[in-house]
Design a protein around this motif. Structure first.
Motif, short mmCIF file in Angstrom:
data_model
loop_
_atom_site.label_atom_id
_atom_site.label_comp_id
_atom_site.label_asym_id
_atom_site.label_seq_id
_atom_site.Cartn_x
_atom_site.Cartn_y
_atom_site.Cartn_z
N LEU A 1 6.45 69.64 188.95
CA LEU A 1 6.44 68.58 189.92
C LEU A 1 5.17 67.91 190.27
N ALA A 2 3.84 68.42 190.00
CA ALA A 2 2.73 67.90 190.58
C ALA A 2 2.33 66.54 189.77
N SER A 3 2.67 66.24 188.67
CA SER A 3 2.13 65.13 188.03
C SER A 3 3.17 63.78 188.02
N LEU A 4 4.38 64.15 188.60
CA LEU A 4 5.48 62.96 188.58
C LEU A 4 5.10 62.07 189.40
N GLY A 5 5.34 60.69 188.93
CA GLY A 5 4.99 59.43 189.44
C GLY A 5 5.91 59.19 190.59
N PRO A 6 5.99 58.18 191.26
CA PRO A 6 6.92 57.48 192.29
C PRO A 6 8.19 57.50 191.88
N GLU A 7 9.28 57.71 192.94
CA GLU A 7 10.67 57.51 192.54
C GLU A 7 10.88 55.90 192.83
N PRO A 8 12.06 55.63 192.14
CA PRO A 8 12.29 54.14 192.10
C PRO A 8 13.23 53.48 193.31
N PHE A 9 12.63 53.97 194.56
CA PHE A 9 13.48 53.67 195.74
C PHE A 9 12.17 53.10 196.68
N ASP A 10 12.86 52.85 197.86
CA ASP A 10 11.97 52.24 199.09
C ASP A 10 10.96 53.46 199.10
N PRO A 11 9.93 53.33 199.50
CA PRO A 11 9.12 52.06 199.81
C PRO A 11 8.43 51.61 198.36
N TRP A 12 8.81 52.40 197.41
CA TRP A 12 8.35 51.89 195.75
C TRP A 12 8.51 50.48 195.71
N GLY A 13 7.69 49.60 195.27
CA GLY A 13 7.78 48.03 194.85
C GLY A 13 6.95 47.86 193.72
N ALA A 14 6.96 46.34 193.40
CA ALA A 14 6.38 45.75 192.41
C ALA A 14 4.76 46.06 192.38
N LYS A 15 4.13 46.06 193.54
CA LYS A 15 2.85 46.36 193.77
C LYS A 15 2.31 47.72 193.17
N ASP A 16 3.20 48.63 193.61
CA ASP A 16 3.00 50.12 192.75
C ASP A 16 2.83 49.98 191.61
N LEU A 17 4.11 49.44 190.98
CA LEU A 17 4.45 49.43 189.45
C LEU A 17 3.11 48.76 188.69
N ALA A 18 2.69 47.56 189.53
CA ALA A 18 1.51 46.83 188.80
C ALA A 18 0.38 47.65 188.83
N SER A 19 0.03 48.53 189.68
CA SER A 19 -1.16 49.36 189.50
C SER A 19 -0.97 50.21 188.51
N ARG A 20 0.06 50.62 188.27
CA ARG A 20 0.01 51.69 187.08
C ARG A 20 0.31 51.00 185.85
N LEU A 21 0.75 49.76 185.65
CA LEU A 21 0.83 49.08 184.38
C LEU A 21 -0.45 48.37 184.01
N GLN A 22 -1.48 47.98 184.79
CA GLN A 22 -2.41 47.17 184.78
C GLN A 22 -3.31 47.74 183.51
N GLY A 23 -3.41 46.84 182.76
CA GLY A 23 -4.26 47.10 181.48
C GLY A 23 -3.64 48.05 180.04
N ARG A 24 -2.32 48.20 180.49
CA ARG A 24 -1.60 48.94 179.64
C ARG A 24 -1.09 48.06 178.18
N LYS A 25 -1.53 48.47 177.22
CA LYS A 25 -1.20 47.85 176.03
C LYS A 25 0.42 48.23 175.48
N THR A 26 0.73 49.52 175.87
CA THR A 26 2.05 50.01 175.50
C THR A 26 3.24 48.86 175.89
N ALA A 27 4.10 48.98 175.18
CA ALA A 27 5.65 48.12 175.38
C ALA A 27 5.96 48.60 176.52
N VAL A 28 6.50 47.32 177.32
CA VAL A 28 7.05 47.73 178.70
C VAL A 28 8.21 48.89 178.77
N LYS A 29 9.10 48.73 177.96
CA LYS A 29 9.99 49.60 177.82
C LYS A 29 9.68 51.22 177.81
N LEU A 30 8.71 51.71 176.94
CA LEU A 30 7.80 52.82 176.97
C LEU A 30 7.11 53.19 178.12
#
Ligand SMILES: [Zn+2]
Length: 304
Positions: free
Chosen positions: A154-183
């Protein structure tokens, strides 16, 4: 394989059948599944289920003695709930066949003749919950609640796709990633449990190609682009709709495996290779590609 909405459906079903009930006994029919069963499972006897939560695809049963019973359905796990009348009608409780291997007497109801009914939870009111898992990738663990934050699963799991999770949270984790968005969206450290089907559906609704570079949906200053905001809205909608579809199929003491949620849900691209895109005015044809050994369904005409 059950995905997050199906597991949420199972959680709601187990709440109906287990909340505030006290374990009387646990029948353990094999050493374990993906991992060995905890040796202290029989010490559940006498404890009461005070809540059932979900973290990613893990079901977490809170017990009144401060412990947590963790359950993961793996590839094929399911629970079947029996009220006390049904359980009593199934006596004798254990049959022994095939050289002494005990088989559940609920086999007619749980499928596979009972030989994959690995755990049976018996409550003091006579009702039962039977855990069936033919492929045996499920996980069961029992630990003190204070260990939850550091639990290895359980320790390394990311946030759940529910409130209050939002685009800001996702942006901070996707920034600089070259991987395909699907993956990136399937990476449990970025967001948990959206799952292959729902990632395909969300990207289609948002008009984003599954092959697009994940970091390209984030502005230089780390803020989400408009497209990423739209995508996050669709992820939440797709998950909410699937949970609603699954929940509407639940009845008291029904089989709780969440698969009904799949059937109740209509997919726009998933599993529709070669068929016309359902977006009005698109005119494209759904394609299937393989990314990281998993099927991606998308429309190359409206997903850019
Ligand atoms: Zn299209």
């Amino acid at each position: 394989m059950p995905e997050l909405p199906e597991v949420e459906t199972v959680r709601q079903g187990l709440l109906q059948g287990m909340l505030n009930k006290t374990f009387d006994d646990v029948l353990v029919r094999r050493e374990g599944l993906r991992y060995p069963f905890p040796e202290d499972l029989p010490t559940l006897a006498g404890t009461t289920v005070v809540d059932i939560r979900r973290r990613a695809k893990y079901l977490l049963l809170d017990l009144d003695d401060g412990r947590v019973l963790l359950s993961h359905l793996g590839m094929s796990g399911r629970y079947t709930l029996f009220d006390s009348d049904e359980a009593a009608a199934a006596k004798p409780l254990l049959r022994t066949v095939n050289g002494g291997v005990p088989v559940s007497s609920f086999g007619d109801q749980t499928g596979h003749g009972g030989k994959h009914d690995h755990l049976e939870f018996i409550f003091t009111d006579g009702s039962r919950a039977v855990y069936t898992d033919p492929r045996r990738f499920g996980i069961v663990d029992l630990f003190p609640s204070e260990e939850e934050a550091t639990h290895k699963l359980l320790a390394s799991l990311g946030p759940e796709p529910f409130d209050p999770w939002g685009a800001k949270d996702l942006a901070s984790r996707l920034q600089g990633r070259k991987t395909a968005v699907k993956l990136a969206l399937l990476d449990q450290k970025i967001v948990v449990g959206v799952g292959n089907i729902y990632v395909c559906e969300s990207l289609h609704r948002a008009g984003i190609s599954p092959r697009r570079e994940a970091g390209g949906l984030v502005r230089k200053n780390g803020a989400p682009t408009k497209r990423l905001e739209v995508l996050v809205g669709h992820i939440k909608d797709v998950i909410d709709e699937a949970i609603e579809a699954g929940g509407s199929t639940l009845n008291d003491f029904a089989s709780v495996d969440g698969t009904l949620g799949y059937f109740a849900h209509q997919f726009a691209v998933y599993g529709r290779e070669g068929q016309p895109c359902e977006k009005s005015g698109c005119g494209g044809v759904v394609r299937r590609i393989v990314q990281s050994n998993r099927s991606t369904f998308f429309c190359p005409t409206c997903q850019r």
